[in-house]
Motif scaffolding. Structure first.
Motif, PDB file in Angstrom:
ATOM      1  N   VAL A 717       0.834  -1.207   0.000  1.00 28.60           N
ATOM      2  CA  VAL A 717       0.000   0.000   0.000  1.00 28.60           C
ATOM      3  C   VAL A 717       0.865   1.251   0.000  1.00 28.60           C
ATOM      4  O   VAL A 717       0.683   2.158  -0.823  1.00 28.60           O
ATOM      5  N   ILE A 718       1.799   1.338   0.877  1.00 30.87           N
ATOM      6  CA  ILE A 718       2.559   2.578   1.059  1.00 30.87           C
ATOM      7  C   ILE A 718       3.632   2.739  -0.007  1.00 30.87           C
ATOM      8  O   ILE A 718       3.710   3.775  -0.694  1.00 30.87           O
ATOM      9  N   LEU A 719       4.475   1.732  -0.194  1.00 34.31           N
ATOM     10  CA  LEU A 719       5.582   1.861  -1.133  1.00 34.31           C
ATOM     11  C   LEU A 719       5.128   1.806  -2.590  1.00 34.31           C
ATOM     12  O   LEU A 719       5.906   2.187  -3.487  1.00 34.31           O
ATOM     13  N   CYS A 720       3.936   1.345  -2.828  1.00 35.79           N
ATOM     14  CA  CYS A 720       3.469   1.228  -4.214  1.00 35.79           C
ATOM     15  C   CYS A 720       2.598   2.408  -4.654  1.00 35.79           C
ATOM     16  O   CYS A 720       2.006   2.370  -5.743  1.00 35.79           O
ATOM     17  N   ASN A 721       2.477   3.420  -3.847  1.00 32.23           N
ATOM     18  CA  ASN A 721       1.626   4.568  -4.178  1.00 32.23           C
ATOM     19  C   ASN A 721       2.333   5.866  -3.830  1.00 32.23           C
ATOM     20  O   ASN A 721       3.316   5.878  -3.075  1.00 32.23           O
ATOM     21  N   HIS A 722       1.791   6.992  -4.427  1.00 36.55           N
ATOM     22  CA  HIS A 722       2.201   8.334  -4.046  1.00 36.55           C
ATOM     23  C   HIS A 722       1.038   8.975  -3.295  1.00 36.55           C
ATOM     24  O   HIS A 722      -0.139   8.686  -3.586  1.00 36.55           O
ATOM     25  N   PHE A 723       1.376   9.838  -2.363  1.00 41.22           N
ATOM     26  CA  PHE A 723       0.355  10.345  -1.450  1.00 41.22           C
ATOM     27  C   PHE A 723       0.346  11.874  -1.472  1.00 41.22           C
ATOM     28  O   PHE A 723       1.410  12.512  -1.342  1.00 41.22           O
ATOM     29  N   SER A 724      -0.862  12.338  -1.619  1.00 42.44           N
ATOM     30  CA  SER A 724      -1.056  13.772  -1.397  1.00 42.44           C
ATOM     31  C   SER A 724      -1.208  14.012   0.093  1.00 42.44           C
ATOM     32  O   SER A 724      -1.193  13.075   0.891  1.00 42.44           O
ATOM     33  N   GLU A 725      -1.390  15.290   0.443  1.00 42.94           N
ATOM     34  CA  GLU A 725      -1.563  15.587   1.862  1.00 42.94           C
ATOM     35  C   GLU A 725      -2.829  14.928   2.387  1.00 42.94           C
ATOM     36  O   GLU A 725      -2.840  14.357   3.489  1.00 42.94           O
ATOM     37  N   GLY A 726      -3.895  14.947   1.629  1.00 43.82           N
ATOM     38  CA  GLY A 726      -5.141  14.314   2.037  1.00 43.82           C
ATOM     39  C   GLY A 726      -5.032  12.805   2.050  1.00 43.82           C
ATOM     40  O   GLY A 726      -5.595  12.126   2.918  1.00 43.82           O
ATOM     41  N   GLY A 727      -4.305  12.236   1.056  1.00 41.81           N
ATOM     42  CA  GLY A 727      -4.123  10.779   1.015  1.00 41.81           C
ATOM     43  C   GLY A 727      -3.341  10.274   2.216  1.00 41.81           C
ATOM     44  O   GLY A 727      -3.664   9.236   2.811  1.00 41.81           O
ATOM     45  N   ALA A 728      -2.257  11.001   2.602  1.00 44.25           N
ATOM     46  CA  ALA A 728      -1.475  10.595   3.776  1.00 44.25           C
ATOM     47  C   ALA A 728      -2.313  10.684   5.040  1.00 44.25           C
ATOM     48  O   ALA A 728      -2.247   9.800   5.918  1.00 44.25           O
ATOM     49  N   ALA A 729      -3.130  11.757   5.131  1.00 46.40           N
ATOM     50  CA  ALA A 729      -3.979  11.898   6.316  1.00 46.40           C
ATOM     51  C   ALA A 729      -5.020  10.796   6.370  1.00 46.40           C
ATOM     52  O   ALA A 729      -5.344  10.257   7.447  1.00 46.40           O
ATOM     53  N   GLN A 730      -5.564  10.418   5.186  1.00 45.90           N
ATOM     54  CA  GLN A 730      -6.572   9.351   5.162  1.00 45.90           C
ATOM     55  C   GLN A 730      -5.942   8.014   5.563  1.00 45.90           C
ATOM     56  O   GLN A 730      -6.545   7.219   6.300  1.00 45.90           O
ATOM     57  N   LEU A 731      -4.744   7.746   5.092  1.00 41.08           N
ATOM     58  CA  LEU A 731      -4.053   6.499   5.455  1.00 41.08           C
ATOM     59  C   LEU A 731      -3.797   6.437   6.958  1.00 41.08           C
ATOM     60  O   LEU A 731      -4.031   5.407   7.604  1.00 41.08           O
ATOM     61  N   GLN A 732      -3.343   7.560   7.493  1.00 37.05           N
ATOM     62  CA  GLN A 732      -3.082   7.584   8.931  1.00 37.05           C
ATOM     63  C   GLN A 732      -4.380   7.393   9.723  1.00 37.05           C
ATOM     64  O   GLN A 732      -4.400   6.693  10.744  1.00 37.05           O
ATOM     65  N   PHE A 733      -5.472   7.986   9.250  1.00 38.52           N
ATOM     66  CA  PHE A 733      -6.759   7.825   9.920  1.00 38.52           C
ATOM     67  C   PHE A 733      -7.221   6.363   9.863  1.00 38.52           C
ATOM     68  O   PHE A 733      -7.712   5.809  10.862  1.00 38.52           O
ATOM     69  N   ASP A 734      -7.060   5.746   8.683  1.00 44.57           N
ATOM     70  CA  ASP A 734      -7.471   4.341   8.553  1.00 44.57           C
ATOM     71  C   ASP A 734      -6.689   3.438   9.508  1.00 44.57           C
ATOM     72  O   ASP A 734      -7.256   2.498  10.086  1.00 44.57           O
ATOM     73  N   MET A 735      -5.426   3.742   9.655  1.00 43.51           N
ATOM     74  CA  MET A 735      -4.589   2.885  10.502  1.00 43.51           C
ATOM     75  C   MET A 735      -4.833   3.162  11.994  1.00 43.51           C
ATOM     76  O   MET A 735      -5.094   2.246  12.784  1.00 43.51           O
TER      77      MET A 735
END
Length: 826
Positions: A717-735
């Protein structure tokens, strides 16, 4: 000139005896330098040196020509030193000559005195040796004369010696005959005394006479007079039997009045109401007299037991029984009615004599012991104490009854070697009898019971064979039962921590029962044989579990697969506890000391040393195999679970992390829609594993699942994608708000088990300024290999630690920073 002087002067040795006229016959054309006056000290030194040289020449002669020249040179040097070159000094020649003569005379006297002092000592020694030789010759001559005289005397006295030896032999024969007759006379006197005492009812005197006869018999035990020994022994047996029969008859009458034997539990006081004191006095008298007759009875019993043992081959089971000390004589008589009852009911064709019912005679003997204990302690024990006999009446009664049981059990066991069911039943009853005898009736542990009968080779081997056969049959039955893989405590959460299936619990109960059966055996070697049998059964059960596991490996999440895993874990836990048990530690020490090949076979020196120091256990090999099976099954289970989670995570992995809006543009953060199936799957699997696995296994399972899930999310998930500010925040929220809390039910800080994901979210969610500074620091460190960084700049590791990044390396963090899409100018 000097050459002229040398040609006219002819010295004669020694140098100091040269005549004076030879010094004045010829003119001396000497040089002026020869007559230079010398000082006294130089002359004395020169004189000493000259004398030393002369002595060396005379003691160490060389060739004659050279010796003559040397003497001349020495004489000339001596004269020059003493007289000098001054003609006025020639008047000293007389004094010099006189002085030399005196020295010569003194030296001659010294030589003569030394040469004369040694011969007298040598002469004295020679004279002493000659005198000693003469004395020795005289002594030798005298010895030869005396030896000849003695030889002649011995030859003359030989006939006297022969006659005297014959006479002494006759005297010795007569003396032995006299002793023989005196012994016979003494026996006849003792026999007459016993007869007279019995006729006058003087029992004590008769017992003392029999004791004397017993002492005589013991003294003749090593004698070669077999007929005399046989006569004394038969006489002793004759009178001993008469006295014993009379006392036994009277003793039995008294016991009958006291209601002996006590077959049933006493319902009233043992003390009779009529003539109680008189009967008690008679009882004490008879017991005391029988104790006095014990010595001769022991002697007779010992001789009978020796002849009985000699009829058995070495190693027979009858030998240890016959070596036991004889019973107290009063107790022997008290056991006679019980002995008759036992043989009447449990021998012959009686219905009570059944091989299938050993509990009948075993229970009967225990009842007799229990019913008679009060009588023995109240009636017999006080009399034994007053008589000074250090024995226990109750224990003696138990010993007597045990001899009957031992004979019966030994006979029945040999008949049941080919009847497995009846043999097992007999062993069970014997073990139960031994337990009750030791616990309820306080039979001393130092005295043998019945267990040593089970240690005979044929019986012990049969026992081991039957144990293995029955255990294998029970294993087959328990594994094929309908409820084999369900826990009988599944509805009771407090008792179901291990969640052991019924088959595993039944199997370990079977092993525990086997342990309880062989634990009281008095032989460590026999106990180790049963321990080896248990280890074989555990390994057999492990193989069976492996076979069933392979059948269920297609669905590792099934209830049966998890039950098999619980069974393996349960057996490991029990065996680990057994390894610390005192009983098995004692067996471990016994195995090392006895060097049991069956138990220690295949172990190296290091392993045996660890066992001797109690660092290891006898179950280490089995535990290693079971742990390997458990790890393999746990790996299969987690792999299957991750396969399902991975399948449901594909949409989440391909989510548009780069185009998600900033969290400032979203009113409320919510779980990603693509993450819902993943979270539901993780939750369901955790709940399922928590329900079907034991507590310790579930602990391993969720931790292993967290580790695998952490690696999967980080890699896919992490190493295979690029993250915007919203994408990083969403990932952190999911985790943080969804995945981690699923594991929060089982630990306080679940994020510590997702270190890669947690730290990656920290890096991706950094503010732009912090991310730029960190990126620059990591690039500089990477380019210059951490050597040219300014002294005031922090190191990459310290900078990462301040951010809460401890697991990820600097290069990994740099990769994560490159995955950010929110950079200035982009």
């Amino acid at each position: 000139m000097r050459s002229n002087l040398s040609g006219t002067f002819k010295p004669t040795p020694p140098a100091w005896s040269v005549p004076t006229h030879t010094l004045t016959e010829s003119p001396l054309p000497l040089r002026a330098s020869w007559f230079v006056d010398s000082e006294g000290e130089k002359m004395a030194a020169s004189e000493a040196e000259t004398m030393r040289k002369q002595t060396d020449h005379f003691l160490n002669p060389e060739d004659p020509g050279h010796l003559q020249d040397s003497v001349q040179e020495s004489v000339l040097d001596f004269l020059l030193n003493e007289v000098g070159g001054d003609l006025k000094s020639l008047k000293k020649a007389g004094d010099l000559l006189e002085r030399l003569r005196e020295e010569n005379t003194e030296l001659e006297e010294q030589v003569l005195s030394v040469s004369c002092s040694v011969p007298p000592k040598v002469s004295a020694a020679l004279n002493a040796a000659e005198d000693a030789q003469c004395s020795l010759e005289k002594l030798l001559q005298r010895e030869r004369v005396i030896s000849n005289t003695l030889h002649q005397h011995l030859q003359g006295a030989q006939s006297w010696m022969d006659n005297l030896s014959q006479t002494l032999n006759q005297v010795d024969t007569i003396e032995r005959h006299m002793k023989y007759l005196r012994c016979l006379h003494h026996v006849e006197e003792l026999s007459a005394a016993v007869q007279q005492c019995l006729m006058t009812s003087s029992v004590w005197e008769a017992i003392r006479a029999v004791d004397s006869m017993a002492g005589l018999d013991a003294g003749l035990n090593e004698s070669g007079c077999i007929y005399l020994r046989d006569f004394v022994r038969k006489t002793l047996l004759f009178w001993h039997k008469i006295i014993k029969d009379r006392l036994s008859s009277d003793f039995e009458k008294v016991l009958t009045q006291l209601h002996w034997p006590i077959i049933s539990p006493p319902t009233q006081s043992l003390t009779p109401t009529a003539n109680g004191q008189e009967i008690h006095s008679q009882l004490e008298l008879l017991v005391t007299q029988l104790l006095a007759l014990q010595t001769s009875d022991d002697l007779i019993s010992q001789r009978a037991s020796v002849s009985f043992v000699s009829s058995f081959p070495p190693g027979s089971s009858a030998t240890p029984l016959s070596q036991a000390p004889p019973l107290c004589l009063p107790i022997q008589i008290m056991l006679l009615p019980l002995n008759r009852r036992f043989r009447y009911h449990f021998y012959g064709n009686r219905q009570t004599n059944s091989l299938s019912k050993p509990e009948w005679y075993l229970t009967q003997v225990l009842m007799w012991i229990g019913n008679s204990s009060t009588f023995m302690e109240e009636k017999i024990q006080p009399i034994l104490d007053r008589a000074g006999a250090s024995i226990s009446a109750r224990v003696e009664l138990c010993r007597g009854l045990l001899s009957l049981v031992q004979e019966k059990v030994s006979s029945d066991a040999s008949k049941l070697l080919y009847e497995d069911a009846l043999f097992c039943h007999l062993v069970e009853e014997v073990l139960q009898f031994e337990k009750e005898l030791r616990s309820n009736h306080s039979y001393p542990a130092v005295l043998p019971g019945l267990l040593h009968l089970l240690l005979e080779d044929s019986i012990l081997q049969k026992w081991l064979t039957v144990e293995k056969k029955m255990a294998v049959e029970k294993m087959d039955a328990m594994l094929s039962a309908d409820g084999a893989w369900s826990s009988q405590y599944k509805d009771i959460s407090d008792l179901d921590e291990l969640k052991a299936p019924d088959c595993a619990e039944t199997f370990m109960t079977l092993l525990q029962v086997i342990t309880e059966r062989y634990r009281p055996l008095p032989s460590p070697s026999a106990q180790l044989k049963f321990l080896e049998l248990q280890r074989e059964l555990v390994d057999d059960f492990r193989i069976r579990l492996t076979q069933v596991m392979k059948e269920e490996s297609r669905s590792p999440l099934s209830a049966r697969y998890c039950a098999i895993l619980n069974a393996v874990n349960y057996i490991c836990t029990i065996l680990g506890d057994w390894g610390d048990n005192v009983f098995f530690l004692q067996l471990q020490q016994a195995a090392v000391s006895l060097e049991e090949e069956a138990v220690l076979g295949g172990l190296g020196v290091m392993e045996v040393g660890r066992l001797a120091s109690l660092e290891g256990s006898l179950f280490e090999g089995l535990l290693s195999l079971l742990d390997r099976l458990k790890a393999d099954m746990m790996g299969r289970l987690l792999e299957w679970t991750m396969r399902e989670i991975t399948e449901k995570s594909k949409p989440y992995c391909m989510d548009r992390w780069l185009s998600l809006p900033s969290q400032h543009d979203v009113s409320t953060m919510m779980l990603s829609s693509s993450a819902c199936p993943v979270m539901l799957c993780v939750r369901d699997r955790l709940l399922n594993l928590h329900q079907v696995l034991s507590l310790s296994l579930f602990q391993l399972a969720w931790q292993g699942l967290a580790e695998r899930l952490d690696n999967f999310l980080y890699q896919e998930v992490i190493l295979c994608n690029h993250f915007s500010e919203g994408g990083a925040a969403q990932l952190q929220f999911d985790m943080n708000r969804n995945l981690f809390p699923l594991f929060g039910h089982y630990c306080k800080r679940p994020e510590n088990f997702f270190k890669h994901v947690k730290e990656a979210c920290i890096v991706l969610c950094l503010s732009v300024g912090s991310a730029i500074l960190l990126k620059n620091l990591l690039k500089e460190s990477e380019e210059e290999n951490r050597e040219c960084v300014g002294a005031g700049d922090p190191s990459p590791e310290s900078a990462l630690n301040e951010l809460g990044v401890f697991c990820l390396a600097a290069c990994d963090v740099l990769i994560l920073l490159n995955l950010r899409a929110s950079w200035p100018g982009q």
